[in-house]
Design an enzyme around this catalytic site. Structure first.
Site, PDB file in Angstrom:
ATOM      1  N   TYR A   1       0.837  -1.208   0.000  1.00 41.65           N
ATOM      2  CA  TYR A   1       0.000   0.000   0.000  1.00 41.65           C
ATOM      3  C   TYR A   1       0.874   1.261   0.000  1.00 41.65           C
ATOM      4  CZ  TYR A   1      -4.522   2.279   0.553  1.00 41.65           C
ATOM      5  OH  TYR A   1      -5.660   3.024   0.345  1.00 41.65           O
TER       6      TYR A   1
ATOM      7  N   LYS B   1      -3.341   8.043   3.421  1.00 43.85           N
ATOM      8  CA  LYS B   1      -4.561   7.726   4.182  1.00 43.85           C
ATOM      9  C   LYS B   1      -4.404   8.114   5.657  1.00 43.85           C
ATOM     10  CE  LYS B   1      -7.101   6.037   0.856  1.00 43.85           C
ATOM     11  NZ  LYS B   1      -8.045   6.957   0.187  1.00 43.85           N
TER      12      LYS B   1
HETATM   13  P1  NAP Z   1     -12.000   4.314  -8.388  1.00 42.21           P
HETATM   14  O1  NAP Z   1     -13.273   3.790  -8.909  1.00 42.21           O
HETATM   15  O2  NAP Z   1     -10.815   4.295  -9.303  1.00 42.21           O
HETATM   16  O3  NAP Z   1     -12.249   5.791  -7.829  1.00 42.21           O
HETATM   17  C1  NAP Z   1     -11.199   6.730  -7.655  1.00 42.21           C
HETATM   18  C2  NAP Z   1     -11.679   8.044  -8.218  1.00 42.21           C
HETATM   19  O4  NAP Z   1     -10.731   9.088  -8.006  1.00 42.21           O
HETATM   20  C3  NAP Z   1     -11.887   7.954  -9.730  1.00 42.21           C
HETATM   21  O5  NAP Z   1     -13.175   8.424 -10.053  1.00 42.21           O
HETATM   22  C4  NAP Z   1     -10.796   8.866 -10.255  1.00 42.21           C
HETATM   23  O6  NAP Z   1     -11.139   9.460 -11.506  1.00 42.21           O
HETATM   24  C5  NAP Z   1     -10.766   9.905  -9.156  1.00 42.21           C
HETATM   25  N1  NAP Z   1      -9.623  10.804  -9.279  1.00 42.21           N
HETATM   26  C6  NAP Z   1      -8.308  10.496  -9.337  1.00 42.21           C
HETATM   27  N2  NAP Z   1      -7.581  11.632  -9.500  1.00 42.21           N
HETATM   28  C7  NAP Z   1      -8.471  12.657  -9.519  1.00 42.21           C
HETATM   29  C8  NAP Z   1      -8.340  14.072  -9.668  1.00 42.21           C
HETATM   30  N3  NAP Z   1      -7.158  14.689  -9.822  1.00 42.21           N
HETATM   31  N4  NAP Z   1      -9.472  14.827  -9.657  1.00 42.21           N
HETATM   32  C9  NAP Z   1     -10.688  14.269  -9.528  1.00 42.21           C
HETATM   33  N5  NAP Z   1     -10.867  12.930  -9.402  1.00 42.21           N
HETATM   34  C10 NAP Z   1      -9.767  12.151  -9.404  1.00 42.21           C
HETATM   35  O7  NAP Z   1     -11.533   3.496  -7.099  1.00 42.21           O
HETATM   36  P2  NAP Z   1     -12.215   3.258  -5.669  1.00 42.21           P
HETATM   37  O8  NAP Z   1     -11.578   2.026  -5.167  1.00 42.21           O
HETATM   38  O9  NAP Z   1     -13.679   3.372  -5.753  1.00 42.21           O
HETATM   39  O10 NAP Z   1     -11.605   4.463  -4.835  1.00 42.21           O
HETATM   40  C11 NAP Z   1     -12.407   5.418  -4.160  1.00 42.21           C
HETATM   41  C12 NAP Z   1     -11.819   5.728  -2.795  1.00 42.21           C
HETATM   42  O11 NAP Z   1     -11.948   4.550  -1.981  1.00 42.21           O
HETATM   43  C13 NAP Z   1     -10.334   6.062  -2.797  1.00 42.21           C
HETATM   44  O12 NAP Z   1     -10.083   7.051  -1.832  1.00 42.21           O
HETATM   45  C14 NAP Z   1      -9.692   4.750  -2.370  1.00 42.21           C
HETATM   46  O13 NAP Z   1      -8.417   4.946  -1.795  1.00 42.21           O
HETATM   47  C15 NAP Z   1     -10.712   4.307  -1.349  1.00 42.21           C
HETATM   48  N6  NAP Z   1     -10.650   2.889  -0.952  1.00 42.21           N
HETATM   49  C16 NAP Z   1     -10.680   1.911  -1.876  1.00 42.21           C
HETATM   50  C17 NAP Z   1     -10.626   0.566  -1.465  1.00 42.21           C
HETATM   51  C18 NAP Z   1     -10.640  -0.561  -2.472  1.00 42.21           C
HETATM   52  O14 NAP Z   1     -10.288  -1.687  -2.113  1.00 42.21           O
HETATM   53  N7  NAP Z   1     -11.091  -0.335  -3.687  1.00 42.21           N
HETATM   54  C19 NAP Z   1     -10.548   0.249  -0.101  1.00 42.21           C
HETATM   55  C20 NAP Z   1     -10.546   1.285   0.826  1.00 42.21           C
HETATM   56  C21 NAP Z   1     -10.596   2.604   0.385  1.00 42.21           C
HETATM   57  P3  NAP Z   1     -10.627   8.693 -12.867  1.00 42.21           P
HETATM   58  O15 NAP Z   1     -10.895   7.248 -12.755  1.00 42.21           O
HETATM   59  O16 NAP Z   1     -11.423   9.365 -13.907  1.00 42.21           O
HETATM   60  O17 NAP Z   1      -9.163   8.925 -12.919  1.00 42.21           O
END
Ligand code: NAP
Length: 269
Positions: free
Chosen positions: A160, A167
């Site tokens: 990570y 985070k």
């Molecule tokens: P995701 O679908 O890829 O979502 C991440 C989002 O961040 C995407 O919509 C991406 O846009 C956007 N983003 C990145 N750079 C940006 C910028 N400069 N301006 C505006 N938007 C931006 O992945 P996700 O897993 O759902 O992630 C959402 C949150 O959950 C994150 O904070 C992640 O760390 C957290 N999280 C995820 C998990 C997991 O296992 N998936 C677990 C715990 C926490 P684009 O795709 O258009 O680049």
């Protein structure tokens, strides 16, 4: 009448139908929320890939969709100006955004570049500050703001790397913002989700290993579903959680409470 009937909000971070923001949005929609959404600006206006992918999901019920790169203050100002125009006031905001350049995310943390560190922190942590700063002007007392985090901000999760550092900062930021905005009746919380397959998580090293560990070590002996994260996220954004402030709520099958593997865990098999 749904839990969100008459409530209005902004959602940042739907990339596709695997996004955690989409899982939460579906719950909010089903409970009657009115919502507006943002996507990363498209580089080629002739081929608006980002906009199209979001529109495909929310076209039936969005109040408006706008491009927004959280690194760009003009984009942010434009979104909040539009929200004020369309909604007047808002009741909730979802921040579900993170990014780190691949070379820096791969680790090791001691090798992360200066620019990669700044960029990762800016997009993954500072963006919450910049959204909260703008949201307080149009958010009603009783409003709720939610961000997404992961256990790697509290404990070392190999793979990570720099995102864990981001985070940790995000969770501390959540507490400081909760303290400041609390006096205005606005709640700020974080939801710490177990691993879910999304665009972002596919970039995290050892993700598949983490999924296996959660199903072997967590009290529920399984991984969480997007729907479970969606429901808990909607709850934190709702009036049902009106006394919950500055909290990091783990929605991870209980994995975070374990200090050693359970007796039935098959290690190394
Ligand atoms: P995701 O679908 O890829 O979502 C991440 C989002 O961040 C995407 O919509 C991406 O846009 C956007 N983003 C990145 N750079 C940006 C910028 N400069 N301006 C505006 N938007 C931006 O992945 P996700 O897993 O759902 O992630 C959402 C949150 O959950 C994150 O904070 C992640 O760390 C957290 N999280 C995820 C998990 C997991 O296992 N998936 C677990 C715990 C926490 P684009 O795709 O258009 O680049």
């Amino acid at each position: 009448m749904g839990m969100f009937t008459g409530k209005k909000g902004l959602v940042f971070g739907i990339a596709n139908d695997h996004s955690i923001a989409w899982a939460i949005t579906q719950q909010l929609r089903d409970e009657g929320a009115e919502m507006a959404f943002t996507h990363l600006p498209d580089k080629d206006p002739e081929r608006p890939r980002m906009e199209r992918r979001l529109r495909k999901l929310v076209d039936d019920f969005d109040k408006f969709i706008m491009p927004c790169d959280v690194q760009n203050d003009d984009d942010l100002d434009a979104v909040f100006a539009k929200a004020k125009e369309e909604f007047g006031e808002i009741d909730f905001l979802l921040h579900s955004i993170a990014y780190a350049p691949m070379d820096d995310l791969k680790g090791p943390v001691h090798g992360v570049s200066r620019d990669g560190f700044k960029l990762s922190m800016e997009i993954s942590c500072y963006s919450l500050i910049s959204l909260c700063h703008r949201a307080r002007d149009i958010m009603k007392p009783g409003g709720s703001i939610l961000t997404l985090t992961y256990l790697g901000g509290e404990k070392v999760i190999p793979g990570y790397n720099v995102m864990g550092v981001c985070k940790a900062a995000l969770e501390s930021t959540t507490e400081y913002l909760a303290h400041e905005l609390g006096t205005e009746g606005i709640r700020v919380n974080a939801l710490s989700a177990g691993p879910l397959k999304t665009l972002s998580s596919s970039a995290v090293g050892e993700f598949d290993q983490m999924v296996k560990l959660y199903s072997a070590f967590s009290p529920l002996r399984r991984n969480v579903t997007p729907e479970e994260v969606g429901k808990a996220g909607a709850w934190l954004l709702s009036d049902m959680a009106s006394g919950v402030v500055g909290e990091t709520l783990h929605v991870d099958s209980g994995y975070h409470i374990m200090g050693a593997p359970p007796h039935d865990a098959k290690i190394g098999e």
